[in-house]
Design an enzyme around this catalytic site. Structure first.
Site, mmCIF file in Angstrom:
data_model
loop_
_atom_site.group_PDB
_atom_site.id
_atom_site.type_symbol
_atom_site.label_atom_id
_atom_site.label_comp_id
_atom_site.label_asym_id
_atom_site.label_seq_id
_atom_site.Cartn_x
_atom_site.Cartn_y
_atom_site.Cartn_z
ATOM 1 N N ARG A 1 27.825 33.318 72.756
ATOM 2 C CA ARG A 1 29.180 32.853 73.064
ATOM 3 C C ARG A 1 29.336 32.192 74.427
ATOM 4 N NH1 ARG A 1 33.622 33.551 71.079
ATOM 5 N NH2 ARG A 1 34.715 34.638 72.746
ATOM 6 N N GLU B 1 30.270 35.730 76.183
ATOM 7 C CA GLU B 1 31.317 35.037 76.947
ATOM 8 C C GLU B 1 31.257 35.388 78.429
ATOM 9 O OE1 GLU B 1 34.736 36.598 74.802
ATOM 10 O OE2 GLU B 1 35.376 37.567 76.645
ATOM 11 N N ASP C 1 36.719 41.376 67.850
ATOM 12 C CA ASP C 1 36.203 41.508 69.214
ATOM 13 C C ASP C 1 36.305 42.966 69.660
ATOM 14 O OD1 ASP C 1 36.767 39.515 72.247
ATOM 15 O OD2 ASP C 1 35.409 41.185 71.812
ATOM 16 N N ASP D 1 42.224 31.172 79.076
ATOM 17 C CA ASP D 1 41.881 31.132 80.496
ATOM 18 C C ASP D 1 40.704 30.203 80.774
ATOM 19 O OD1 ASP D 1 41.146 33.872 79.161
ATOM 20 O OD2 ASP D 1 39.476 33.438 80.499
ATOM 21 N N ASN E 1 38.765 33.848 85.282
ATOM 22 C CA ASN E 1 40.004 34.623 85.183
ATOM 23 C C ASN E 1 40.010 35.839 86.118
ATOM 24 O OD1 ASN E 1 42.491 35.343 84.327
ATOM 25 N ND2 ASN E 1 41.938 35.700 82.187
ATOM 26 N N TRP F 1 36.901 47.277 80.004
ATOM 27 C CA TRP F 1 38.157 46.761 79.449
ATOM 28 C C TRP F 1 37.877 45.774 78.336
ATOM 29 C CZ3 TRP F 1 39.905 41.527 79.678
ATOM 30 C CH2 TRP F 1 41.141 41.356 79.052
ATOM 31 N N HIS G 1 35.052 44.028 72.431
ATOM 32 C CA HIS G 1 35.326 43.845 73.863
ATOM 33 C C HIS G 1 34.607 44.865 74.728
ATOM 34 C CE1 HIS G 1 37.873 42.074 77.100
ATOM 35 N NE2 HIS G 1 37.865 41.072 76.251
ATOM 36 N N ARG H 1 40.051 35.536 63.865
ATOM 37 C CA ARG H 1 39.739 36.798 64.537
ATOM 38 C C ARG H 1 40.917 37.733 64.343
ATOM 39 N NH1 ARG H 1 39.189 37.966 71.038
ATOM 40 N NH2 ARG H 1 41.415 38.474 70.859
ATOM 41 N N HIS I 1 43.351 33.350 66.509
ATOM 42 C CA HIS I 1 43.501 34.754 66.927
ATOM 43 C C HIS I 1 44.698 35.388 66.237
ATOM 44 C CE1 HIS I 1 41.166 35.218 70.924
ATOM 45 N NE2 HIS I 1 40.522 34.440 70.099
ATOM 46 N N GLU J 1 35.739 29.129 69.445
ATOM 47 C CA GLU J 1 37.004 29.858 69.594
ATOM 48 C C GLU J 1 38.076 28.875 70.039
ATOM 49 O OE1 GLU J 1 36.793 33.012 72.391
ATOM 50 O OE2 GLU J 1 38.850 33.662 72.076
ATOM 51 N N HIS K 1 33.023 30.780 73.619
ATOM 52 C CA HIS K 1 34.292 31.319 74.119
ATOM 53 C C HIS K 1 35.288 30.179 74.263
ATOM 54 C CE1 HIS K 1 36.186 33.752 77.700
ATOM 55 N NE2 HIS K 1 36.818 34.001 76.581
ATOM 56 N N TYR L 1 43.320 46.018 73.849
ATOM 57 C CA TYR L 1 42.873 44.638 74.059
ATOM 58 C C TYR L 1 43.186 43.775 72.843
ATOM 59 C CZ TYR L 1 40.362 40.457 73.688
ATOM 60 O OH TYR L 1 40.103 39.141 73.468
ATOM 61 N N GLU M 1 32.092 41.152 67.801
ATOM 62 C CA GLU M 1 31.862 40.538 69.111
ATOM 63 C C GLU M 1 31.800 41.564 70.219
ATOM 64 O OE1 GLU M 1 34.677 37.492 69.993
ATOM 65 O OE2 GLU M 1 34.445 37.752 72.138
HETATM 66 C C1 CS2 Z 1 38.232 37.478 74.770
HETATM 67 C C2 CS2 Z 1 38.956 36.894 75.937
HETATM 68 O O1 CS2 Z 1 38.525 35.378 73.775
HETATM 69 C C3 CS2 Z 1 37.858 36.408 73.766
HETATM 70 O O2 CS2 Z 1 36.928 36.653 72.982
HETATM 71 O O3 CS2 Z 1 37.142 38.271 75.064
HETATM 72 O O4 CS2 Z 1 40.307 37.024 75.636
HETATM 73 C C4 CS2 Z 1 38.685 37.534 77.268
HETATM 74 O O5 CS2 Z 1 39.226 38.837 77.269
HETATM 75 C C5 CS2 Z 1 39.328 36.699 78.359
HETATM 76 O O6 CS2 Z 1 38.790 35.412 78.283
HETATM 77 C C6 CS2 Z 1 39.076 37.301 79.724
HETATM 78 O O7 CS2 Z 1 39.624 36.453 80.711
HETATM 79 MG MG MG Z 2 35.680 38.196 73.556
#
Ligand code: CS2
Ligand code: MG
Length: 402
Positions: free
Chosen positions: A283, A262, A210, A316, A37, A402, A212, A147, A122, A339, A312, A159, A236
């Site tokens: 992940r 991930e 998450d 994307d 991504n 991020w 993040h 989640r 999600h 996921e 993950h 996020y 996460e």
């Molecule tokens: C996230 C994703 O799915 C997850 O746990 O961390 O949305 C991640 O931000 C994206 O795959 C980034 O491209």
């Molecule tokens: Mg994640």
């Protein structure tokens, strides 16, 4: 059998995907996801310039030797671009091997260890009250695990909160969008979210969150401890994971389970986390961690240390990656959770597949190979468009994860 052709297909049905299609001289085809991504064209170029020329004329049955050739032969080992390219080749070769054998790939990986793959959805919304309705949506659709992500009072663009609650896509325009972050506000708010969600849905629903990559270890320790009353299945990416030993500090303060990986692309990224049991779920997934062959190695190491998979599965990662992941998920002994962010109908039309969702679980394809393909004519209707992931700053302008 020989590889006669290998095509790198970039398409954008709502978001960018990169797919490698390998064709043997006998006409057997295999596909592999190569989507990274925000860096899609880097992987497409790596495949086109440095990998495809090596594949033509090779025996597609030699999956391991091809993997070693692309890993050791590059000299410059590891990294998300290289390992996503290797992953696409590996995945496509497993697809071909399954088709030649007349078996779904999971049968080549040792057969089923479970009937189906438990997934998590999600639930996300700006406010806690609205997220309760989103959690109910997934519970009503049979999900056993959800989640939960909400906004943070006083912040915008946090996020995990999306305009379309069913299809979260963080990549936006060619220039990264910027958001402002406040750890104190987040740490104050998050336990309240899970206090309400747990009270509403009871003790049996598996809840995940998450972080993040946004905290320091001691902040993550505080968050983990504050979430203990709500018995999350995992917290996460609590901190950026380059410093694997930093997780010792989190571990010493809280029993909230941790899921990481991930963004990892090789076993070396998580070797210490696994062997010191600093995490509970890893992940890594097919597309970014070197394909089915390398992912199995990571999960086999994890199995020795009571660490389970939690791959993950964001939108994307293409349906090609998800189809392949399900063959791994259903066969490994230490499966944890998968996921599952459902792709749009537009994406599914470009990537016809026979995995299916039922009762909170995904069922891998029973067709020979992976049970997924790319419709190249449909793909050609969606040209690439530059799309960058956001960046995050603190209120004083400091660049933050991020
Ligand atoms: C996230 C994703 O799915 C997850 O746990 O961390 O949305 C991640 O931000 C994206 O795959 C980034 O491209
Ligand atoms: Mg994640």
């Amino acid at each position: 059998m020989r590889i006669a052709d290998a095509r790198v297909i970039v398409t954008s049905p709502g978001r960018n995907f990169v797919t490698l299609k390998i064709v043997t001289a006998d006409g057997v085809t295999g596909v592999g996801d190569a989507t990274l991504n925000g860096r899609e064209l880097a992987v497409a170029a790596y495949l086109t310039e440095h990998v495809v020329p090596l594949l033509i004329g090779r025996d597609p049955a030699r999956i391991e030797d091809t993997w070693q050739l692309l890993y050791k032969g590059a000299y410059w080992r590891r990294g998300p671009v290289t390992m996503s390219a290797i992953a696409a080749v590996d995945t496509a070769l497993w697809d071909i091997k399954g088709k030649v054998a007349g078996l779904p790939v999971y049968q080549l990986l040792g057969g089923r260890s479970r009937e189906a793959v438990t997934v998590y959805g999600h639930a996300n919304a700006e406010t806690v009250d609205d997220v309760l309705g989103e959690v109910a949506h997934y519970v009503d659709h049979g999900y056993r695990a959800v989640r939960v992500q909400t906004g943070v009072p006083g912040l915008t663009g946090v996020y995990g909160v999306s305009r379309d609650p069913r299809h979260y896509e963080p990549a936006g325009g060619a220039v990264p969008a910027e958001s402002v972050w406040s750890t104190p506000r987040y740490l104050e708010h998050t336990p309240r979210v899970f206090e309400k969600v747990r009270a509403e849905f009871g003790p049996d629903l598996m809840l995940l969150h998450d972080v993040h990559h946004r905290l320091t270890p001691i902040e993550a320790a505080r968050l983990g401890r504050s979430l203990e009353p709500y018995a999350l299945t995992w917290m996460e990416d609590p901190v950026p994971a380059e410093l694997q030993e930093g997780f010792r500090l989190i571990r010493s303060h809280t029993t909230t389970p941790i899921a990481v990986g991930e963004v990892f692309n090789s076993i070396w990224d998580c070797q210490q986390l696994i062997t010191e049991q600093l995490i509970d779920y890893v992940r890594t997934t097919v597309v970014h961690a070197g394909g089915i062959s390398h992912l199995r190695r990571i999960f086999d190491l994890a199995n020795l240390y009571h660490v389970r998979s939690g791959s993950h599965g964001a939108t994307d990662l293409s349906p090609v990656c998800l189809a392949a992941a399900l063959h791994v998920d259903v066969s490994i002994p230490n499966f944890g959770l998968q996921e599952y962010m459902a792709h749009t109908a537009e994406t599914d039309a470009v990537f016809p597949h026979t995995y299916r969702f039922a009762g909170g679980m995904l069922h891998p394809s029973e067709e020979p190979g992976l049970g997924v393909d790319i419709d190249e004519e449909a793909a050609a209707r969606y040209p690439y468009r530059a799309a960058a992931l956001p960046v995050n700053r603190l209120a004083d302008g400091t660049l933050h994860s991020w």
